[in-house]
Design a protein around this motif. Structure first.
Motif, mmCIF file in Angstrom:
data_model
loop_
_atom_site.group_PDB
_atom_site.id
_atom_site.type_symbol
_atom_site.label_atom_id
_atom_site.label_comp_id
_atom_site.label_asym_id
_atom_site.label_seq_id
_atom_site.Cartn_x
_atom_site.Cartn_y
_atom_site.Cartn_z
ATOM 1 N N ALA A 35 45.944 49.545 46.026
ATOM 2 C CA ALA A 35 44.916 49.874 45.030
ATOM 3 C C ALA A 35 43.791 48.849 45.063
ATOM 4 N N ARG A 36 42.617 49.338 44.738
ATOM 5 C CA ARG A 36 41.465 48.454 44.489
ATOM 6 C C ARG A 36 41.184 48.555 42.998
ATOM 7 N N ILE A 37 41.240 47.424 42.310
ATOM 8 C CA ILE A 37 41.171 47.401 40.846
ATOM 9 C C ILE A 37 39.919 46.660 40.396
ATOM 10 N N THR A 38 39.131 47.324 39.563
ATOM 11 C CA THR A 38 37.990 46.680 38.917
ATOM 12 C C THR A 38 38.384 46.369 37.483
ATOM 13 N N GLU A 39 38.297 45.117 37.118
ATOM 14 C CA GLU A 39 38.721 44.641 35.796
ATOM 15 C C GLU A 39 37.534 44.119 35.007
ATOM 16 N N VAL A 40 37.473 44.500 33.724
ATOM 17 C CA VAL A 40 36.500 43.936 32.784
ATOM 18 C C VAL A 40 37.289 43.421 31.585
ATOM 19 N N LEU A 41 37.084 42.175 31.234
ATOM 20 C CA LEU A 41 37.882 41.522 30.199
ATOM 21 C C LEU A 41 36.979 40.728 29.275
#
Length: 228
Positions: free
Chosen positions: A31-37
């Motif tokens: 998987a390629r995961i884009t995270e915003v936190l």
């Protein structure tokens, strides 16, 4: 005149971590995961201290991802942790080679949350306590995980939506788009309302964490559509 005072504790609503994951799933479980936190309140101080040096952020945050997922590679990360009057903010992209569990050639089992179902082990490992359990401060985790499926795949099974209420906080889980092949979004929210658990309340608090872990242990099951 010098006075001794207690450091105030913010309510859970003021100690929030809000995370979104957009997960591009591949047929081999990668998987390629884009995270915003965004982190506010008392937890934000820990983020600012740990990631205060810009040149070390990619390496340090990369170790966090690799600790969660063996072989994970952090493609990019940007952090805004300088303004103490604003949330600590993170945007990251990671490539995870073994994100989903390929149970057989046709199905992938995926986590419901970015966090492991380990609240009982982390906060209430003991079977009983003689002394109060001090958690540090109340907190609130709000999360959204969206899975984008590879061509031909569909959702075979989704977690059950549920709400858990207790004197110590609450947990809610809701699911969107569980039918069809357009992907799925899992929303979860955990609120721990207090910072101190008395021994007489410990068993009930532990049961609340166990119920939360049980909900997070459910998996999103994807049918890859390979069966003849």
């Amino acid at each position: 005149e010098i006075k001794r005072v207690h450091t105030p504790l913010f309510a859970a609503a003021s100690n929030q971590a809000r995370r979104t994951w957009s997960v591009e799933l591949r047929g081999d479980g990668a998987a390629r995961i884009t995270e915003v936190l965004a982190v506010t309140g008392q937890a934000a101080h820990e983020w600012r201290e740990h990631y205060q040096t810009p040149g070390e952020r990619l390496e340090r945050y990369g170790k966090v991802w690799n600790g969660k997922f063996a072989g994970a590679q952090l493609e990019s990360v940007t952090m805004d942790v300088s303004d103490r009057n604003q949330p600590a903010r993170v945007t990251a992209v990671a490539n995870v080679p073994h994100f989903g569990e390929l149970r057989d050639p046709d199905t992938i089992h995926l986590p419901t949350s970015s966090r492991e179902a380990d609240f009982t082990r982390t906060y209430a490992r003991l079977g009983e306590r003689r002394w109060p359990l001090v958690l540090g401060y109340p907190w609130h985790h709000d999360e959204q995980v969206t899975y984008h499926l590879p061509s031909g795949a569909r959702i075979a099974r989704a977690p059950s939506s549920r709400t858990i209420e207790s004197p110590f906080g609450s947990f809610t889980l809701t699911v969107e788009g569980a039918s069809g092949d357009g992907g799925i979004t899992v929303n979860s929210k955990l609120v721990v309302a207090g910072s101190r658990i008395e021994p007489s309340d410990y068993a009930a608090f532990r049961a609340f964490l166990r119920d939360t872990d049980a909900a997070l242990s459910e998996r999103v099951v994807v049918d890859l559509g390979r069966a003849p």
